[in-house]
Scaffold this motif. Sequence first.
Motif, mmCIF file in Angstrom:
data_model
loop_
_atom_site.group_PDB
_atom_site.id
_atom_site.type_symbol
_atom_site.label_atom_id
_atom_site.label_comp_id
_atom_site.label_asym_id
_atom_site.label_seq_id
_atom_site.Cartn_x
_atom_site.Cartn_y
_atom_site.Cartn_z
ATOM 1 N N THR A 1 -76.488 -5.098 54.364
ATOM 2 C CA THR A 1 -76.194 -3.663 52.808
ATOM 3 C C THR A 1 -77.486 -3.012 53.015
ATOM 4 N N ALA A 2 -76.356 -1.990 53.068
ATOM 5 C CA ALA A 2 -77.940 -0.471 52.506
ATOM 6 C C ALA A 2 -76.940 0.473 52.538
ATOM 7 N N ALA A 32 -82.573 -7.344 67.675
ATOM 8 C CA ALA A 32 -82.690 -7.007 66.825
ATOM 9 C C ALA A 32 -81.383 -6.562 65.939
ATOM 10 N N GLY A 33 -80.188 -5.698 67.064
ATOM 11 C CA GLY A 33 -79.334 -5.244 66.238
ATOM 12 C C GLY A 33 -78.807 -3.867 65.721
ATOM 13 N N LYS A 34 -80.268 -3.517 66.192
ATOM 14 C CA LYS A 34 -80.237 -1.530 65.396
ATOM 15 C C LYS A 34 -78.959 -1.139 66.983
ATOM 16 N N SER A 35 -78.848 -1.127 67.652
ATOM 17 C CA SER A 35 -77.969 -0.645 68.609
ATOM 18 C C SER A 35 -75.957 -1.224 68.066
ATOM 19 N N THR A 36 -76.036 -2.681 67.891
ATOM 20 C CA THR A 36 -74.490 -2.976 67.165
ATOM 21 C C THR A 36 -74.717 -2.458 66.239
ATOM 22 N N LEU A 37 -75.815 -2.481 65.259
ATOM 23 C CA LEU A 37 -75.103 -1.441 63.719
ATOM 24 C C LEU A 37 -74.850 -0.094 63.472
ATOM 25 N N LEU A 38 -75.224 0.601 65.105
ATOM 26 C CA LEU A 38 -75.296 2.334 65.200
ATOM 27 C C LEU A 38 -74.116 2.001 65.395
ATOM 28 N N ARG A 39 -73.377 1.185 66.917
ATOM 29 C CA ARG A 39 -72.277 1.236 67.122
ATOM 30 C C ARG A 39 -71.395 0.557 66.485
ATOM 31 N N LEU A 40 -71.620 0.059 65.555
ATOM 32 C CA LEU A 40 -70.082 -0.402 64.362
ATOM 33 C C LEU A 40 -69.887 0.781 63.510
ATOM 34 N N ILE A 41 -71.035 1.539 63.243
ATOM 35 C CA ILE A 41 -70.362 3.085 62.087
ATOM 36 C C ILE A 41 -70.078 4.136 62.970
ATOM 37 N N GLY A 42 -70.637 4.242 64.034
ATOM 38 C CA GLY A 42 -69.652 5.208 65.182
ATOM 39 C C GLY A 42 -68.321 4.359 65.570
ATOM 40 N N SER A 48 -71.926 -2.232 53.500
ATOM 41 C CA SER A 48 -71.885 -3.739 52.654
ATOM 42 C C SER A 48 -71.759 -4.797 53.516
ATOM 43 N N GLY A 49 -72.254 -5.840 53.408
ATOM 44 C CA GLY A 49 -72.057 -7.206 53.419
ATOM 45 C C GLY A 49 -71.614 -7.480 55.226
ATOM 46 N N ILE A 50 -72.677 -6.215 56.439
ATOM 47 C CA ILE A 50 -71.967 -6.486 57.465
ATOM 48 C C ILE A 50 -71.914 -7.693 57.832
ATOM 49 N N SER A 51 -71.391 -8.744 58.490
ATOM 50 C CA SER A 51 -71.321 -9.045 59.956
ATOM 51 C C SER A 51 -70.961 -9.243 61.167
ATOM 52 N N HIS A 52 -71.732 -9.396 62.188
ATOM 53 C CA HIS A 52 -71.251 -9.344 63.005
ATOM 54 C C HIS A 52 -71.921 -10.329 64.353
ATOM 55 N N ARG A 53 -70.678 -10.789 64.783
ATOM 56 C CA ARG A 53 -70.757 -12.124 66.205
ATOM 57 C C ARG A 53 -70.977 -11.132 67.591
#
Lengths: 318, 336, 251
Positions: C21-22, C38-48, C5-10
């Motif tokens: 949010t998903a 697109a930020g796919k890897s960053t999103l996965l790395r944040l979750i991990g 929810s509400g994830i932003s990253h720089r």
Amino acid sequence: MKHPLGVTVAALVPLTLASLMTGAASIDVFAAPSDPWAMLVLMESRLPRTLAVLLTGAALGVAGMLLQALVRNRFVGPDTVGTGESAALGLLAITLLAPAAPIWLKILTAAAAAMAGTALFVAVIRRLPPREVMLVPITGIVLAGVIGSIVTYIAWQTDLIQLITTWLMTGEFSGVIAGRYEVLWIAGAAAGLAWFAADRFAILGLGEEVATGLGLGTKGIMRLGLAVVSLVTAMVVTTVGMIPFIGLVVPNIISRIMGDNLRQSLPMVAAAGAALLMACDLIGRLVRYPFEIPVGTIMGFVGAGIFLILLYRKPAHG
Amino acid sequence: MADTALHLTAMPAGRRKTRMLLALSVLLAAASALWLFQGLGEGNRAFILQLRAVKLGALLVVAAAVAVSTMLFQTVAANRVLTPSIMGFDSLYVLLQTAMVAGLGVAGFAAIPQLTKFLAELVLMCGLAVLLFGTLLGRGTRDIGRTILTGVILGIMFRSAAGLLARLIDPNEYAVVQAASTVSFTRADPVLLPIGAGLTAAAIGVALWLAPRLDVLALGRDTAVSLGLRHGRMVVVTLALVALLVSVATALVGPLSVFGSPAFFGLVIAGLAHALARSHRHDVLLPAAVLIAANILVIGQMVFERLLGQQAALSVVIEFAGGLFFLYLLLKGRIR
Amino acid sequence: MIQLSGISHRIGGAPILNDITAELPRGKLTALIGPNGAGKSTLLRLIGRLEPLQQGSIHIDEMDLTRTPSVDLARRLAVLGQQTQIASRLRLSDLVAFGRWPHHQGRATARDRKITAEALETFGLGDLSHRFLDEVSGGQAQRAYLAMTFAQDTDWLLLDEPLNNLDMSHARGLMSRLSGLVGSAGKSVVVVVHEVNYAAAWADHIVALKDGRIAATGTPDEVLNAGTLSALYDTEIEVARHQGRPLVLHH
């Protein structure tokens, strides 16, 4: 070699005996129980020196292996990243600021300064492009030079150049007698302690991502590693001076033979480090008998040769 | 677009460079005059003047030799961070000297006339350096990091070997070698100085004559070969010049290394020369480097010796500043 | 379920992810797709938790990512980043055995050894298990890292472009194995895939990212149509059907 550890320990025994039997005074070591003079020489000079060499070689080997795992680079050793120079800086500072400080405080200061210097090195190389493997050792050498120049300058200004020369120049064991080497046991103990965290160091050696994925707190293990490396180096530098290449060459050779499963390889690294340093020390004592050539000089020559071979035998990967 | 812009600024840039070289020359002349005449008392004028002149000459020769040898070495390696000193050139010289003492004995070493010894050392040094560094750099440096590391390690190895040899002869003779292997500008021999100066001038002359070809060499082996340069021969010639210059400087004042780690004086000079000249042309870079080096050494030595009263500190300060400069370049990603 | 929810990253001032949010469903094979950057890897790395979370929150089942000890997470979630770093000199068997480390912390049991051996076999590394990591090919090393992640035996499996370095047969084998883990063992898998057709053939759920925002989510049939994909990749794309699933075509 099927049992590298067995072979190395088997080589250590005669080397150790030879070390006990070599010295300017001609005594029969085996008659020591009945000959008080021989006993005195043995207990006051020969045994301390032999132990000092064994402890130093083993501890520096282990420290080198840990450092290489921490920074994930094969071409660094505790003697090439400024750890020793930082320890000297710390010791110089406390000698100047609080000359009457007790010995344990001096040791602690030297170790803390060594740790700060090594941490600085780690912080710098983290900002280097990750693919540039060879820039890491170069950074270390330059950083060591910069810190060394500060030490030299301060020592000049305060007439302590004689003192720091013994720390920063080539190490030697000729001054070792009972009562003047015992802090090396701290180095040995620190290296021994590292074995209990061997798995963690091996995982950190796989990279911070893998370590995080496996739930390892990388910061804590990094600090533990830095503490061991710094403690070992500070103790060695302040008792016998810089011993080049042991912490660089031995881990490389052992990693080639046994790989980086540190729980298996650390005892081997310790044994091989002790054996190599013992052999070099013996060469230094015998080649111009009864004069001595500092072991650091022998090591500089032998170690540089081995290192160059390693550098060119193993191409792409570090 | 970029091409036209480059073209348009070419003329003023040329004038700017001339002005820069002129300014550096004037500064150097002023510093030299100050060096010679500052605080000159009534008595013994001629004697003090001669003493100062010899030392000034040594400083200038060393500055020129270090500056040009560093620039040339970086050109051969097509890399901005290598210096002959980092690559173990002066350690090689110390080893050579020790080996000569070991081979001839102290008495034999001392018996050779100064000049013969000097020239013999030069020839030997050039031969060895071309052989060693020619093999190391000749085929182009694909893995520059490994090449630097090799040089550094070779430096340690040479120094250890020299130490080993020195200890094998007696402690007495060890002292002779020790004295010969620490840097001092007062050691400059008034007899050797003119010869050293002449050789340095000649080497710089050759380098300037080769300047257009050096510009191409600096592009790296592959490009140079495809542009039709005889790369191998050029490498040998350039390295011989480097060896000659390093030998002259070292023979005059001793190796420019302190405490076993490489001195970064040359590195600072080369970095400043590139920054000030903003040109890749050796006919601008080489004079700029020489002038910068001479200014730093003369002014620096003057400040430390006469103002602060510390003879030896300059080399330590240079090492400190040079090391920091190197780290700065490294972190800026300028070293590849 | 993973709740974002509400994830932003720089990264260095540049926005990579923007208010994401998903929900990533449990018991499904989820594919993250999208163009480069697109930020796919960053999103996965944040979750991990390979990158520290800057803004927003992530819940993995009932666990709040930032409040759960790393070692507890390691027993529930295995993450494999892209292996770009220089290999350590470990034997493949040692490497895979480290996958059990979160469970035993240094005292391996017979069960740990059994799982390690199975993981090696699963990835066809049985014969290579005594080789050193720096002496095998890139694809073999990649399979060893995958085997280590499998040996971790977690509910959640996050893989960043796991098909890199793998040939066609090993890539297909891996996707089918991931699909099998979801179907038979009830695991949940999240993969970043570069080639859309692997997502089309194997994924149960798709999250499409573009410019740090979610462009589309849903089943392959919902997301993988000509209109959505053409807009996603800014390229003319057709979608056919093959064996009952979408097949993405382009020239």
